[in-house]
Design an enzyme around this catalytic site. Structure first.
Site, PDB file in Angstrom:
ATOM      1  N   ALA A 468       0.838  -1.190   0.000  1.00  0.00           N
ATOM      2  CA  ALA A 468       0.000   0.000   0.000  1.00  0.00           C
ATOM      3  C   ALA A 468       0.875   1.243   0.000  1.00  0.00           C
ATOM      4  O   ALA A 468       2.032   1.204   0.404  1.00  0.00           O
ATOM      5  CB  ALA A 468      -0.911   0.001   1.232  1.00  0.00           C
ATOM      6  N   SER A 469       0.313   2.335  -0.475  1.00  0.00           N
ATOM      7  CA  SER A 469       1.031   3.603  -0.572  1.00  0.00           C
ATOM      8  C   SER A 469       2.360   3.400  -1.299  1.00  0.00           C
ATOM      9  O   SER A 469       2.375   2.999  -2.442  1.00  0.00           O
ATOM     10  CB  SER A 469       1.216   4.213   0.825  1.00  0.00           C
ATOM     11  OG  SER A 469      -0.021   4.649   1.334  1.00  0.00           O
TER      12      SER A 469
END
Length: 685
Positions: A468-469
């Site tokens: 994620a990110s």
């Protein structure tokens, strides 16, 4: 209790954000969170799991962003009001998950000649590779499971070595079966899914897998259910009560001591920093976490009902009864029998024809990990595929208080990528990602190097528990992205901020004065006051610019318009299967599927064996740890200053996933740096 942990990501993205912060909260709580504006996060009515998956066709990333639709005024100012994130299938170049090879394990009986060669190699094997014929491979799956390789001096469990042991044991004529002791696990569902897949693959060899579960919750039972038999002692701790998630907020505490956090989050679902800036969970974060929890709980119900041969409704009813008695579990067919460990061992002795007075021949996980694949004739083919493992939070350079292998260091990662790109040895590369993100600058620099590598040879991203990110930022430069059903995916957004310590300084009698030149010279240096209006505007615009770069690159790499990407971005985290249906992921599966896709892209026949070459450095060895401890003892004062800074501020805009970690859904693998140090040090003794 929930723990507020401030993580450090060194070096800034722009000259403006020299001391930004982020927060990660590890939750290990047992009750669902309720708010007046939010329905319970423990949901018994998850959405349908049979979502029709569609994905976008891949194309090379084009630096010219003119092909992407520009966002409107409101988007540029951060005032985005995207609808429920659903992709119109008619506007998508649909290519189904099924178009990629599955990478399914197919057990093949060894030919007479190969059997002879293997037996000959075993005769001349190293002493530590000697295993008695008819042995049972024993593995205790408990605690933290890392996605990194382990060195000889490192203890703990390594996912690559667990999976490799299952493959070796399937073909090893000396191994009669596997005896798994499954206890409380501290890892995400992606790793659990990978291990479960290898348990099922191992059984294709015709050998047995028996599980012993003295302490068992949902995640542990999910693994055990893949085994042919499950045993538990009469005093076993079974808590199949459901799943929950909680968040803690310290804004009220900070106000009492005179600290004002000034947080800039881009994306309405981007909740990193909420623990500092809010006193309650936002509706958007509640919505996102509820969907994730429904996905995970629903998947658990479906798999267990299928495995146990029961209706899903019956499984859910059983869970809601709050059953903890082992006898009831046996009556309902959840376990095979109630037996102590020694009784299970005696049963295995009888099954394998071992005399009562003799010991059952066993080989443990640690020793069996030293058996080379070459000894078993599993050394692979002439074509080589490189694997780089990227685990932990992302920073650009290695910090003075960090250990080798405990995080993703941009400089070191880029060096490995360039090695693969410049070498003619490798036909393709797999980037194995297990990261919630971190430094946005480091993520972008690594993205660029992966993109350059993908221009010369196939690159496949394989995502573990979480990508994620910044973790997803890396993945989107690859030719194809593979995720598990429950891999936490996306969180395309950024966060940055600073503390206003003015009231705290006033309370303790501290004063700070600054002489500066330049309109914005004090934008972050002056922590004794809040932002001026023009400083706050500059701060917000800089963070918005970082978000736009992230979002636009994601849109281009996934062949989406910016508007379509905006619908699934905004800092939202998706389960892997939902990410696939929205074009963020190409295929559902583990590392074996990533290898199959890499072979396809490299024009290597699927039935041709390849050699996987791990470029990741093993986790720190004892000498490295002792060296690191020694260096910190030399400069105790500087080390403590660095640590305190790590715990309060980090440099640069952060591309980091929201900080809530799920109870029994994901382990706190990215915790306080001092906890990481202590864990790694003790784990190597």
């Amino acid at each position: 209790m929930s723990k507020l942990i401030l993580l450090h990501a060194s070096h800034h993205l722009t000259p403006i954000h020299t001391r930004a912060f982020t927060a990660v909260v590890g939750a290990s709580l047992s009750t669902p969170l309720l708010h007046s504006h939010c329905r319970p996060l423990f949901s018994h009515s998850p959405p349908p799991l049979s979502l029709r998956r569609r994905r976008l066709s891949l194309r090379a990333f084009d630096d010219d962003s003119s092909s992407a639709t520009k966002p409107d005024e409101s988007t540029e100012n951060g005032a985005v009001s995207a609808p429920e994130a659903k992709i119109d299938a008619e506007n998508v170049k649909a290519t189904t998950d099924k178009e990629y090879p599955s990478g399914e394990f197919k057990f093949q009986e060894a030919s007479l000649w190969k059997s002879f060669v293997v037996k000959l190699r075993m005769l001349f094997a190293y002493p530590w590779e000697r295993v008695k014929k008819g042995s049972v491979l024993t593995m205790t799956l408990r605690g933290q499971i890392t996605d990194q390789l382990k060195s000889r001096f490192s203890r703990g469990l390594s996912l690559p070595q667990i999976c490799e042991n299952f493959v070796k044991a399937a073909y090893d004529p000396r191994i009669a079966g596997v005896y798994l002791q499954i206890e409380s696990l501290n890892c995400g569902w992606g790793k659990v899914e990978e291990i479960r897949r290898h348990i099922l693959d191992f059984q294709k060899s015709g050998k047995f897998v028996v599980a012993y579960a003295p302490a068992c919750s949902e995640k542990e039972y999910y693994l055990a259910s893949a085994c042919q038999e499950i045993y538990a002692p009469p005093s076993a701790y079974f808590s199949l009560f459901g799943l929950s998630v909680q968040a803690s907020f310290v804004r009220g505490v900070l106000e009492k001591i005179g600290v004002e956090p000034q947080v800039e989050r881009i994306g309405k679902y981007k909740s990193a920093g909420d623990q500092l800036a809010r006193t309650t969970m936002s509706e958007e974060n509640c919505e996102m976490l509820t969907v994730l929890l429904d996905n995970i709980y629903g998947n658990w119900l479906d798999i267990i009902s299928s495995t146990r041969g029961k209706k899903r409704e019956d499984i859910e009813k059983f869970v809601n009864e709050g059953v903890y008695q082992v006898e009831k579990l046996k009556e309902e067919g959840w376990i095979t029998n109630i037996q102590y460990d020694d009784e299970v061992t005696s049963m295995l002795k009888e099954r394998l024809g071992v005399q009562k007075e003799k010991k059952l021949p066993m080989v443990d996980y640690r020793k069996y990990s030293k058996v080379r694949k070459w000894t078993l004739g599993l050394s692979g083919g002439k074509d080589k595929i490189a694997i780089i493992r990227a685990s932990g939070s992302i920073s650009r350079v290695r910090g003075s208080f960090s250990l080798p292998g405990s995080s993703i260091v941009g400089e070191q990662f880029i060096e490995k990528i360039r090695t693969i790109r410049e070498s003619k040895r490798y036909k393709a590369a797999i980037i194995r990602i297990d990261s919630p993100g971190g430094d946005a600058l480091a993520s972008d620099l690594m993205w660029r190097e992966i993109k350059l590598l993908a221009a010369s040879k196939p690159v496949i991203a394989s995502m573990s528990d979480v990508a994620a990110s910044g973790g997803y930022y890396m993945a989107m430069a690859a030719d194809a992205i593979v995720a598990e059903n429950l891999t936490l995916t996306g969180s395309i957004g950024v966060v940055t901020g600073k503390f206003n310590l003015g009231k705290l300084y006033e309370k303790i009698g501290f004063n700070k004065e600054i002489i500066s030149r330049g309109k914005f010279a004090e934008v972050l240096a002056a922590e004794q006051r809040p932002f001026k209006p023009e400083e706050a505007e500059l701060f917000a615009k800089s963070a918005q610019n970082s978000y736009k770069q992230f979002r636009d690159k994601a849109a281009s790499s996934r062949s989406m318009t910016v508007d379509k990407m905006e619908e699934v971005a905004q800092g939202r985290v998706w389960a892997g299967k939902d990410a696939a249906s929205r074009g963020l992921v190409d295929a559902i599966g583990g590392l074996s599927r990533a290898v199959a896709i890499a072979k396809l892209k490299a024009k290597i026949p699927q039935d041709t064996e390849v050699t996987l070459v791990e470029l990741a450095r093993p986790s720190p060895s004892l000498p490295e740890l002792l060296s690191g401890v020694g260096s910190t003892l030399v400069g105790v004062e500087q080390t403590m200053k660095t640590l305190l800074q790590d715990l309060t501020f980090s440099d640069g805009v952060q591309a980091r996933m929201d900080g809530i970690l799920f109870q029994r859904l994901e382990g706190a693998s990215n915790a306080n740096p001092i906890f990481n140090l202590i864990r790694d040090y003790l784990g190597s003794l």
